[in-house]
Design an enzyme around this catalytic site. Structure first.
Site, PDB file in Angstrom:
ATOM      1  N   SER A 127     -48.200  35.150  -1.432  1.00 46.49           N
ATOM      2  CA  SER A 127     -49.559  35.576  -1.492  1.00 46.49           C
ATOM      3  C   SER A 127     -50.655  34.744  -0.782  1.00 46.49           C
ATOM      4  CB  SER A 127     -49.908  35.162  -3.012  1.00 46.49           C
ATOM      5  OG  SER A 127     -49.040  35.887  -3.891  1.00 46.49           O
ATOM      6  N   HIS A 159     -50.341  36.569   2.351  1.00 45.90           N
ATOM      7  CA  HIS A 159     -51.054  37.772   2.208  1.00 45.90           C
ATOM      8  C   HIS A 159     -52.750  37.811   2.771  1.00 45.90           C
ATOM      9  CE1 HIS A 159     -47.785  39.998   0.863  1.00 45.90           C
ATOM     10  NE2 HIS A 159     -47.730  39.758  -0.265  1.00 45.90           N
TER      11      HIS A 159
HETATM   12  P1  PAD Z   1     -41.068  35.974  -0.013  1.00 43.51           P
HETATM   13  O1  PAD Z   1     -41.598  36.562   1.493  1.00 43.51           O
HETATM   14  O2  PAD Z   1     -40.306  34.665   0.102  1.00 43.51           O
HETATM   15  O3  PAD Z   1     -39.723  37.053  -0.420  1.00 43.51           O
HETATM   16  C1  PAD Z   1     -39.849  38.486   0.149  1.00 43.51           C
HETATM   17  C2  PAD Z   1     -38.276  38.847   0.163  1.00 43.51           C
HETATM   18  O4  PAD Z   1     -38.668  40.192   0.528  1.00 43.51           O
HETATM   19  C3  PAD Z   1     -37.654  38.283   1.238  1.00 43.51           C
HETATM   20  O5  PAD Z   1     -36.676  38.083   1.213  1.00 43.51           O
HETATM   21  C4  PAD Z   1     -37.859  39.537   2.371  1.00 43.51           C
HETATM   22  O6  PAD Z   1     -36.546  39.462   3.288  1.00 43.51           O
HETATM   23  C5  PAD Z   1     -37.566  40.723   1.497  1.00 43.51           C
HETATM   24  N1  PAD Z   1     -38.035  41.762   2.078  1.00 43.51           N
HETATM   25  C6  PAD Z   1     -38.970  42.132   2.961  1.00 43.51           C
HETATM   26  N2  PAD Z   1     -39.015  43.654   3.093  1.00 43.51           N
HETATM   27  C7  PAD Z   1     -37.853  44.028   2.508  1.00 43.51           C
HETATM   28  C8  PAD Z   1     -37.495  45.126   2.315  1.00 43.51           C
HETATM   29  N3  PAD Z   1     -38.000  46.386   2.986  1.00 43.51           N
HETATM   30  N4  PAD Z   1     -36.464  45.551   1.700  1.00 43.51           N
HETATM   31  C9  PAD Z   1     -35.954  44.469   0.964  1.00 43.51           C
HETATM   32  N5  PAD Z   1     -36.102  43.304   1.009  1.00 43.51           N
HETATM   33  C10 PAD Z   1     -37.246  43.081   1.784  1.00 43.51           C
HETATM   34  O7  PAD Z   1     -42.089  36.247  -1.187  1.00 43.51           O
HETATM   35  P2  PAD Z   1     -42.294  35.640  -2.359  1.00 43.51           P
HETATM   36  O8  PAD Z   1     -41.169  35.547  -3.250  1.00 43.51           O
HETATM   37  O9  PAD Z   1     -43.058  34.442  -2.351  1.00 43.51           O
HETATM   38  O10 PAD Z   1     -43.352  36.562  -3.177  1.00 43.51           O
HETATM   39  C11 PAD Z   1     -42.795  38.133  -3.202  1.00 43.51           C
HETATM   40  C12 PAD Z   1     -43.918  38.968  -3.455  1.00 43.51           C
HETATM   41  O11 PAD Z   1     -44.643  38.493  -5.040  1.00 43.51           O
HETATM   42  C13 PAD Z   1     -45.009  38.948  -2.647  1.00 43.51           C
HETATM   43  O12 PAD Z   1     -45.579  40.180  -2.380  1.00 43.51           O
HETATM   44  C14 PAD Z   1     -46.238  37.815  -3.532  1.00 43.51           C
HETATM   45  O13 PAD Z   1     -47.508  38.188  -2.983  1.00 43.51           O
HETATM   46  C15 PAD Z   1     -45.980  38.345  -4.861  1.00 43.51           C
HETATM   47  C16 PAD Z   1     -46.455  37.383  -5.874  1.00 43.51           C
HETATM   48  N6  PAD Z   1     -47.091  38.127  -6.959  1.00 43.51           N
HETATM   49  C17 PAD Z   1     -47.561  37.310  -7.861  1.00 43.51           C
HETATM   50  C18 PAD Z   1     -48.012  37.816  -9.049  1.00 43.51           C
HETATM   51  O14 PAD Z   1     -48.290  37.024 -10.035  1.00 43.51           O
HETATM   52  N7  PAD Z   1     -47.597  39.212  -9.394  1.00 43.51           N
HETATM   53  C19 PAD Z   1     -47.419  35.912  -7.988  1.00 43.51           C
HETATM   54  C20 PAD Z   1     -46.749  35.372  -6.838  1.00 43.51           C
HETATM   55  C21 PAD Z   1     -46.250  36.286  -5.805  1.00 43.51           C
HETATM   56 ZN    ZN Z   2     -48.220  32.749  -5.574  1.00 45.96          ZN
END
Ligand code: PAD
Ligand code: ZN
Ligand code: ZN
Length: 413
Positions: free
Chosen positions: A87, A90
């Site tokens: 995030s 992002h």
């Molecule tokens: P990250 O980038 O470590 O993990 C994302 C994974 O997705 C990676 O392993 C990529 O290889 C994989 N990926 C990318 N594109 C594809 C695709 N087309 N098909 C399959 N796999 C793919 O991110 P993260 O684990 O730190 O965060 C994941 C998401 O969660 C991200 O969008 C982040 O902003 C969000 C998030 N949301 C909250 C919430 O409160 N809802 C909190 C923290 C993070």
């Molecule tokens: Zn986060």
């Protein structure tokens, strides 16, 4: 995307929440408070290092910043460790809008340096975790037994300030914005009392910082938002720090089958170590991955999770859960202003589609319990931490995330 919605109550004076404020105005109380604060720095501006993002799509600049003392109902924290979450990235790439210049970082842990007037729930020397989703305890959301997205949040319509609408950071004579009431990429940060919680003094801060975002978000998405059932089948799209934490949650809830989905096969080994029973890459199949998953599971999974932040995978995750009883949870943050269109029949036949911030957990209530659970080995954090770097190497930490080489990098101050 994070600008949708508006919280008209944001300008409320938060100090009104503190009944002790009036009593603390006497000289005696003032001395007591000073006694408890760090005498060498309390009440003074602190000059320290912070990673400032001046412009989108540019590296962070390590700068000397001035951090003002906490005002009423505020807390100044000496950061000890912070994780790097997607995030934060992002924001750098423009998918999440926040006012610039800004000090990012929202997955941190530290020690209270000093407190403003009226603060009662933390004191100098306490180990704490800043809360990117506050818990004011007063709004309709906080009073709702299930909901957690407190109306005092700074995620939608972000102002980039503390609750009183001003910032506590300056750099080169300019005010620098806060980020989602946390700003952990700084040696010192100031947060509102509703955006910080005390944790067990025995907690290792360089690990439990992950409970401030990634771990709790993923774990809660499984155990609290989806309410994964024993013996069920789950699919987790995205095997980063948050997706792996979702797997930990699915396993803890007793799922019998957990299918990891990622295009980066380097992520598969760790996913299996943490509970995935099998892992697949959409790039190995000609047909859409939801069809593959439906075939693998005889009609669709019970629970699916999108933990990437892409519209196409959100649609695939929805379609891969069973048409009559499947539940799909959006965890990933989608890009900017784009919309996702799905056929209503997907829901009409019985699917449930939901999403949550911070795993649906009420932050102040849940974080101390999650830290206690970590200390009693109810779940691991070590496998999620692939890199530890000094804070000054923040840009290197982001490069590791962008190149798919890290799960979580923890920056130490
Ligand atoms: P990250 O980038 O470590 O993990 C994302 C994974 O997705 C990676 O392993 C990529 O290889 C994989 N990926 C990318 N594109 C594809 C695709 N087309 N098909 C399959 N796999 C793919 O991110 P993260 O684990 O730190 O965060 C994941 C998401 O969660 C991200 O969008 C982040 O902003 C969000 C998030 N949301 C909250 C919430 O409160 N809802 C909190 C923290 C993070
Ligand atoms: Zn986060
Ligand atoms: Zn609230």
């Amino acid at each position: 995307m994070w600008r949708i919605g508006h919280d008209s109550s944001k300008s409320d004076n938060i100090s009104a929440l503190c009944p002790q404020k009036a009593r603390k105005s006497t000289r005696i109380h003032h001395i007591c408070r000073e006694d408890r604060n760090n005498m060498s720095t309390a009440g003074k501006v602190i000059k320290c290092k912070a990673a400032v993002l001046w412009e989108l799509k540019k590296p962070f600049s390590i700068e000397e910043v001035e951090v003002a003392p906490p005002k009423a109902s505020e807390v100044r924290i000496k950061m000890v460790a912070t994780g790097i979450c997607r995030s934060d990235d992002h924001v750098v790439n423009g998918s999440i809008f926040v006012p610039l210049p800004v000090i990012l970082g929202h997955e941190g842990a530290g020690i209270v340096e000093s407190i403003g007037e009226g603060v009662t729930t933390v004191k100098p020397g306490d180990k704490v975790i800043p809360l990117f989703t506050p818990q004011c305890g007063k709004c309709a959301v906080c009073k709702h037994p299930e909901a957690n997205f407190c109306m005092k949040n700074d995620l939608f319509n972000p102002r980039g300030t503390v609750q009183d609408g001003t910032t506590r950071f300056t750099c080169r004579g300019k005010p620098i914005h806060h980020f989602i009431t946390t700003s952990t990429f700084s040696e010192y940060t100031v947060v509102d009392e509703i955006s910080v919680v005390k944790i067990d003094a025995a907690a290792p801060l360089e690990k439990v910082c992950l409970i401030g975002c990634g771990f709790s978000t993923g774990y809660g998405s499984a155990v609290k938002v989806a309410k994964v059932k024993p013996g069920s089948t789950c699919a987790v799209f995205g095997l980063g720090g948050v997706g792996l934490s979702t797997i930990i949650g699915c396993k803890a809830a007793g799922a019998a089958r957990i299918i990891g989905v990622d295009i980066n096969k380097d992520k598969f080994a760790k996913a299996k170590e943490l509970g995935a029973t099998e892992c697949i890459s959409p790039q190995d199949f000609k047909k859409p991955i939801h069809e593959v998953l439906k075939e693998m599971t005889g009609g669709g999974v019970d629970f699916s999770f999108e933990v990437i932040g892409r519209l196409d995978t959100m649609a695939e995750a929805l379609s891969c859960c069973h048409e009559a009883y499947g539940t799909s949870v959006i965890v990933g943050v989608p890009p900017g202003s784009e919309n996702l269109s799905v056929h209503p029949m997907l829901l009409l036949t019985g699917r449930t589609w939901k999403g949550a911030i911070f795993g649906g957990f009420k932050s102040k209530d849940s974080i101390p319990k999650l830290v206690a659970d970590f200390l009693t080995n109810k779940f691991p954090l070590d496998p999620l931490i692939t890199h530890v770097l000094p804070f000054e190497k923040v840009n290197e930490g982001f490069d590791l995330l962008r190149s798919g080489k890290s799960i979580r990098t923890v920056l130490k101050f």
